[in-house]
Enzyme design. Structure first.
Site, short mmCIF file in Angstrom:
data_model
loop_
_atom_site.label_atom_id
_atom_site.label_comp_id
_atom_site.label_asym_id
_atom_site.label_seq_id
_atom_site.Cartn_x
_atom_site.Cartn_y
_atom_site.Cartn_z
N GLU A 317 0.79 -1.22 0.00
CA GLU A 317 0.00 0.00 0.00
C GLU A 317 0.82 1.27 0.00
O GLU A 317 0.46 2.25 0.67
CB GLU A 317 -0.92 -0.01 1.22
N HIS A 341 -8.27 -3.84 -1.01
CA HIS A 341 -7.52 -3.94 0.24
C HIS A 341 -6.42 -2.88 0.30
O HIS A 341 -6.31 -2.15 1.29
CB HIS A 341 -6.90 -5.34 0.34
N GLU A 342 -5.63 -2.77 -0.76
CA GLU A 342 -4.52 -1.80 -0.74
C GLU A 342 -5.05 -0.37 -0.72
O GLU A 342 -4.47 0.51 -0.07
CB GLU A 342 -3.60 -2.02 -1.94
N HIS A 345 -6.01 0.70 2.73
CA HIS A 345 -4.84 1.07 3.55
C HIS A 345 -4.57 2.58 3.51
O HIS A 345 -3.86 3.09 4.38
CB HIS A 345 -3.60 0.34 3.06
N GLU A 364 -3.91 -4.14 9.52
CA GLU A 364 -4.49 -5.14 8.62
C GLU A 364 -5.90 -5.58 8.97
O GLU A 364 -6.69 -5.89 8.08
CB GLU A 364 -3.56 -6.35 8.53
N ASP A 422 8.04 -9.86 11.01
CA ASP A 422 7.28 -10.60 10.00
C ASP A 422 6.52 -11.78 10.61
O ASP A 422 5.54 -12.25 10.04
CB ASP A 422 8.22 -11.13 8.91
N TYR A 430 -5.13 -10.17 10.18
CA TYR A 430 -6.09 -9.78 9.14
C TYR A 430 -7.52 -10.18 9.52
O TYR A 430 -8.42 -9.33 9.57
CB TYR A 430 -5.72 -10.45 7.82
#
Length: 649
Positions: A317, A341-342, A345, A364, A422, A430
């Protein structure tokens, strides 16, 4: 960012950052027991000031912080390096004598003040047990009154944020290509700055590239055609809104542009331009739909860059310029939920950003919820219900993979002490996050919830956010002292405890109920030709393939493949669902399609689960995995290869 996959655990870290913008937040470690419910507050106006420890940064922004980054860099494709200067504006306390930056594998050549006077600097050492991904601190002495420093440096050919592609790895096969991927903490491998999501920075850039190539960035492009420069031509960019450093992004290549609307468009290689523009035709409508839900789009333009296939994520994003994988180009516009979705953001993540990676869900979970609302507005309730239901299935799988409902990593607010951030980027963030918001919406009503969420984005625009401050805002501006509602929602349990609370709202899909009947008929021995797939969407195909028996006979698999031509699918999501079946059943006729898929794209969402599944299939799968990976690995981004390395040992 579209959803990712868990990485192996790493060792412990120290270091912290104090982040400015909204009230006190907890440390990165989530409490073992739920926090005591906060006392209902009176409606808030502007929050006070957020303080959060960022265990993944060496920066000490309470003493001196970076407020603006000015880049002047030259690309060297032969050496696979960016080199030049980063000019950093510094906001330091009067008694501050040092600023600490994050770096990893950078060749620091000099540090001066704005007038060119050399400053003392040193690369520190990482404390024992620090994850390798954190790199080392760059400590610069600040004479009294210093407002700006200039770091001359070069990146490593192996900088984890940068991927340098040969012409053969591009669609056009004629020119090389460069792109960056900074999330979570990889920006420090190409920019010496304070690489924490809570330390927001504006930026300018001048990028010199070979004359036949074009540079694009996550900022306003000031020189669309470039300008003459030694060694090629230069492109200039300007981002006047403070953003998290992981959102500073660059791409260089043979890049063309086509408008999609008055403020939207697509960049990609010339040979992919028409196909990409057709697939993304609804982007302008998506922006309008998003604005109608949660307020004006605040970033000027919304363009997309469709990258070469090695891009490790579905999308990223980056402000003004979403980076997207070509695997969304299904030819039927069926995978555009990734774009929704992006785009979402631009509010949740870019506008209001998780202060540390312990609260990745604040980026998210909100975005997954918002994405679904955009899809509902444009494509109807049934399409949105199918997407939400698939997300719920993903959540169940994520809980199982994390170790079950009592596993610590099924919490929203995570303890990432000693780990690569990560590791928190799983479907828990999410889908549990989105389900939490959907549960609140159901309890208070959509109209009331939407009014609160829009005001939340307004109150906290361009600020970092923590779980504690989010809950305080929710209590002050939505619950407003309603004790019964507070008890019904179980807010602290959702955020701080593992598992999925029993009050979770699950959206059901009538279309999936019809698909289930087809699954049962086939599983009972019926031929694939009798499965009624007329008018099925991608989501119905995903549900069908995901609901088939785990083990099937070779005859059943051959029947499915021949009837629906699954091994030759052009839709990446359907093909991925089929290839999981191929691997789990050791279906040899499907192996050529598997090899082609794994060697032709590097999206981690697809690549890592397939290699993981192969490694669970004894000698058959392990030998195949090693053979395919030996060919595929050189074309993968480090984000993907580092994940798969840990699986295919």
């Amino acid at each position: 960012m579209t959803r990712s996959t868990r990485l192996p655990a790493l060792a412990a870290v120290s270091a912290f950052a104090l982040l400015g913008a909204c009230a006190h937040a907890p440390s990165a470690a989530a409490p073992a027991q739920p926090a005591a419910p906060a006392q209902p507050a009176t409606p808030a106006t502007a929050p006070a000031a957020v303080m959060a420890h960022d265990i993944h940064s060496y920066a000490r922004p309470d003493e001196a912080r970076v407020t603006h980054v000015g880049l002047d860099l030259t690309t060297d494709f032969a050496a696979k390096r960016l080199s030049g200067t980063a000019t950093l504006d510094v906001d330091a306390k009067p008694d501050a004598r040092m600023i600490v930056l994050d770096t990893k594998d950078l060749e620091i050549q000099s540090v001066t003040d704005a007038s060119g006077k050399p400053l003392q600097w040193r690369l520190g050492t990482a404390p024992a047990g620090t994850p390798e991904v954190m790199g080392v601190p760059l400590e610069v002495t600040l004479p009294a009154g210093t407002k700006r420093i200039v770091v001359r440096y070069a990146t490593s050919p192996n900088a984890a944020a940068l991927q340098w592609l040969t012409p053969a790895q591009t669609a056009g096969k004629k020119y090389p290509y460069l792109f960056s991927q900074g999330e979570a903490i990889l920006t420090r491998t190409w920019i010496p700055t304070q690489d924490s999501p809570g330390i927001r920075q504006t930026y300018d850039a001048r990028i010199v590239v070979p004359s036949e190539l074009k540079a694009v960035m996550s900022a306003e492009m000031l020189t669309p055609n470039g300008e003459p420069a030694e060694g090629g031509h230069a492109f200039r960019f300007h981002m006047d809104k403070p953003i998290a450093p992981y959102l500073i992004a660059i791409a260089v290549g043979d890049i063309a542009f086509k408008p999609l609307g008055s403020r939207t468009g697509v960049y990609t290689e010339p040979s992919m331009l028409d196909k990409s523009a057709w697939e993304l035709a609804d982007v302008e409508k998506m922006v309008e739909a998003a604005e109608s839900l949660y307020g004006p789009y605040r970033w000027g333009r919304y363009d997309l860059l469709v990258l070469p296939p090695s891009f490790p994520f579905g999308g990223m994003e980056n402000p003004r310029l979403t980076f997207a994988t070509p695997t969304i180009l299904a030819g039927d516009r069926s995978l555009v939920s990734l774009v929704a979705h992006e785009l979402a953001h631009s509010w949740s993540g870019n506008l209001v950003t998780n202060a540390t990676w312990a609260d990745f869900w604040l980026n998210e979970g909100f975005t997954t919820y918002f994405e679904n609302r955009i899809m509902e507005k444009l494509y109807g309730p049934e399409r949105a219900a199918m997407l939400a239901n698939l997300g719920w299935q993903d959540l169940q799988n994520a809980v199982a993979e994390a170790g079950g409902p009592n596993a610590p990593d099924t919490r929203l607010h995570l303890d990432l002490t000693g780990r690569d951030p990560d590791e928190g980027m799983t479907d828990i963030a999410y889908e549990k996050g989105a389900t939490f918001l959907r549960t609140i919406e159901e309890a208070v009503g959509r109209e009331r919830f939407d009014a609160w969420l829009r005001s939340y984005f307004d109150r906290h625009a361009f600020q970092p956010m923590t779980a504690e401050v989010f809950l305080a805002d929710l209590r002050a501006n939505l619950i407003k002292g309603d004790a019964a509602l507070e008890q019904k929602l179980q807010l602290d349990r959702w955020v701080y405890e593992p598992g999925i609370p029993e009050n979770a709202v699950v959206r059901q899909s009538g279309a999936f109920a019809r698909v289930d009947a087809q699954v049962q008929a086939f599983a009972a021995g019926g031929p694939a030709s009798k499965v009624n797939t007329a008018g099925w969407t991608t989501q119905e195909w995903q549900h069908f393939l995901g609901s088939l028996p785990a083990k099937m006979t070779p005859a059943q698999l051959a029947d499915l493949d021949k009837t629906f031509n699954l091994s030759n699918q052009g839709n990446s999501e359907i093909l991925f669902a089929w290839l999981k079946i191929v691997v789990n059943n050791r279906y040899q006729p499907g192996v050529p399609a598997l090899e082609k898929f794994l060697t032709s794209q590097g999206r981690r969402k697809f690549v890592l689960p397939l290699f993981t599944a192969l490694m669970k299939q004894g000698d058959w799968g392990q030998n195949l995995a090693r053979k395919i990976y030996a060919e595929a690995r050189p074309g993968y981004h480090p984000v993907t290869s580092q994940s798969v390395d840990a699986v295919v040992k």
